[in-house]
Design an enzyme around this catalytic site. Structure first.
Site, PDB file in Angstrom:
ATOM      1  N   SER A 139       0.861  -1.184   0.000  1.00  0.00           N
ATOM      2  CA  SER A 139       0.000   0.000   0.000  1.00  0.00           C
ATOM      3  C   SER A 139       0.893   1.228   0.000  1.00  0.00           C
ATOM      4  CB  SER A 139      -0.852  -0.027   1.281  1.00  0.00           C
ATOM      5  OG  SER A 139      -1.474   1.222   1.506  1.00  0.00           O
ATOM      6  N   TYR A 153      -1.703  -0.684  10.704  1.00  0.00           N
ATOM      7  CA  TYR A 153      -1.782  -1.029   9.271  1.00  0.00           C
ATOM      8  C   TYR A 153      -0.554  -0.492   8.538  1.00  0.00           C
ATOM      9  CZ  TYR A 153      -3.944  -1.238   4.557  1.00  0.00           C
ATOM     10  OH  TYR A 153      -4.225  -1.482   3.226  1.00  0.00           O
TER      11      TYR A 153
END
Ligand SMILES: NC(=O)c1ccc[n+]([C@@H]2O[C@H](COP(=O)([O-])OP(=O)(O)OC[C@H]3O[C@@H](n4cnc5c(N)ncnc54)[C@H](OP(=O)(O)O)[C@@H]3O)[C@@H](O)[C@H]2O)c1
Length: 249
Positions: A139, A153
């Site tokens: 990501s 995350y």
């Protein structure tokens, strides 16, 4: 891709499901996992009438035995994977770091990072004899910090890129390539559902993207197919942005 064996983790929705459809449409043999049985069986059913070959195996990537079983099933049905797309992931907690529990932190790492470790381990064991291409979904949160309450995350996705590079170097002489996708916001069904609860948020995110819009799965699939193919045989250990320019500055 014709006749190739493609393994996808996190294939029951979103990017993973789109990749399963794309590989099956190219006459690959697709095996995919997720935890949701109904969604997995539904996708399997949707792909097959179009002439595609797809098998769903229910598996949770946080559980090492279930990932080992997934690889055993892959080898039994279709032979060792030629391509593995390790895409399972989720942000499980949003809130300030100082209020996050240890459990919330470790659960987030379990799905986003340990899940990739389990997948890599059994995929590499299965691919060792004939080589292959592994693609991990990271990501933009894996290459820069995000100050909006998703620290666990962010840590996990940074870890995915570290694991990708280390595994790529370990496997380079075994003809196994390992790369990562650096994706920004993607308009998947679940993402759109989350945005529906936050009026105006989608427009704000789109306005902040250099390219002026949020990506769709169609923007990402060509890179996955390229990294899976024989056209990218000199690319390994790379974390490749497909992010509308957001990590460029
Ligand atoms: N959408 C975005 O804006 C965005 C942005 C950056 C990165 N990403 C990354 O892109 C990847 C795909 O996400 P998406 O946007 O397509 O979201 P999604 O539709 O929620 O897909 C996530 C997939 O991961 C699976 N999954 C989650 N936890 C799992 C577990 N413990 N074991 C096995 N499978 C599991 C889900 O299946 P089950 O629920 O059936 O288990 C689902 O198939 C993720 O790694 C995500 O972090 C997404």
């Amino acid at each position: 891709m014709k006749g190739k064996t493609i393994l996808i983790t996190g294939g029951t929705s979103g990017l993973g499901a789109a990749a399963a459809r794309a590989f099956a449409a190219m006459e690959a043999r697709v095996i995919f996992c997720g935890r949701r049985l109904a969604e997995g069986l539904q996708l399997e059913t949707n792909i097959r009438p179009d002439g595609g070959e797809a098998t769903f195996v229910q598996a949770d990537v946080t559980n090492e035995q279930e990932v080992e079983h997934l690889l055993n099933e892959t080898c039994r049905r279709y032979g060792p994977p030629d391509v593995a797309f390790n895409n399972a992931g989720a942000n499980l907690y949003t809130g300030p770091l100082e209020q996050m529990t240890s459990r919330q932190f470790s659960d987030t790492l379990a799905v986003n990072l340990t899940g990739i470790f389990h997948s890599l381990k059994y995929e590499i064991l299965a691919m060792k004899a004939h080589g292959g291409s592994i693609i991990n979904t990271a990501s933009t949160a894996g290459v820069k910090g995000v100050g909006q309450g998703i620290a666990a995350y962010v840590a996990a996705k940074h870890g995915v890129i570290g694991l990708t590079k280390a595994a790529a170097l370990e496997q380079a002489r075994h003809n196994i390539r390992v790369n990562a996708l650096v994706v920004s916001a993607i308009q998947t069904e679940q993402w759109l559902q989350r945005m529906a609860a936050k009026p105006g948020m989608q427009e704000k995110i789109a306005a902040g993207m250099p390219i002026g819009r949020i990506s769709t799965v169609e923007d990402i699939i060509p890179l996955i197919l390229f990294l899976a193919s024989e056209q990218s045989t000199y690319i390994t250990g790379a974390a490749i942005p497909v992010d509308g320019g957001i990590t460029a500055g």
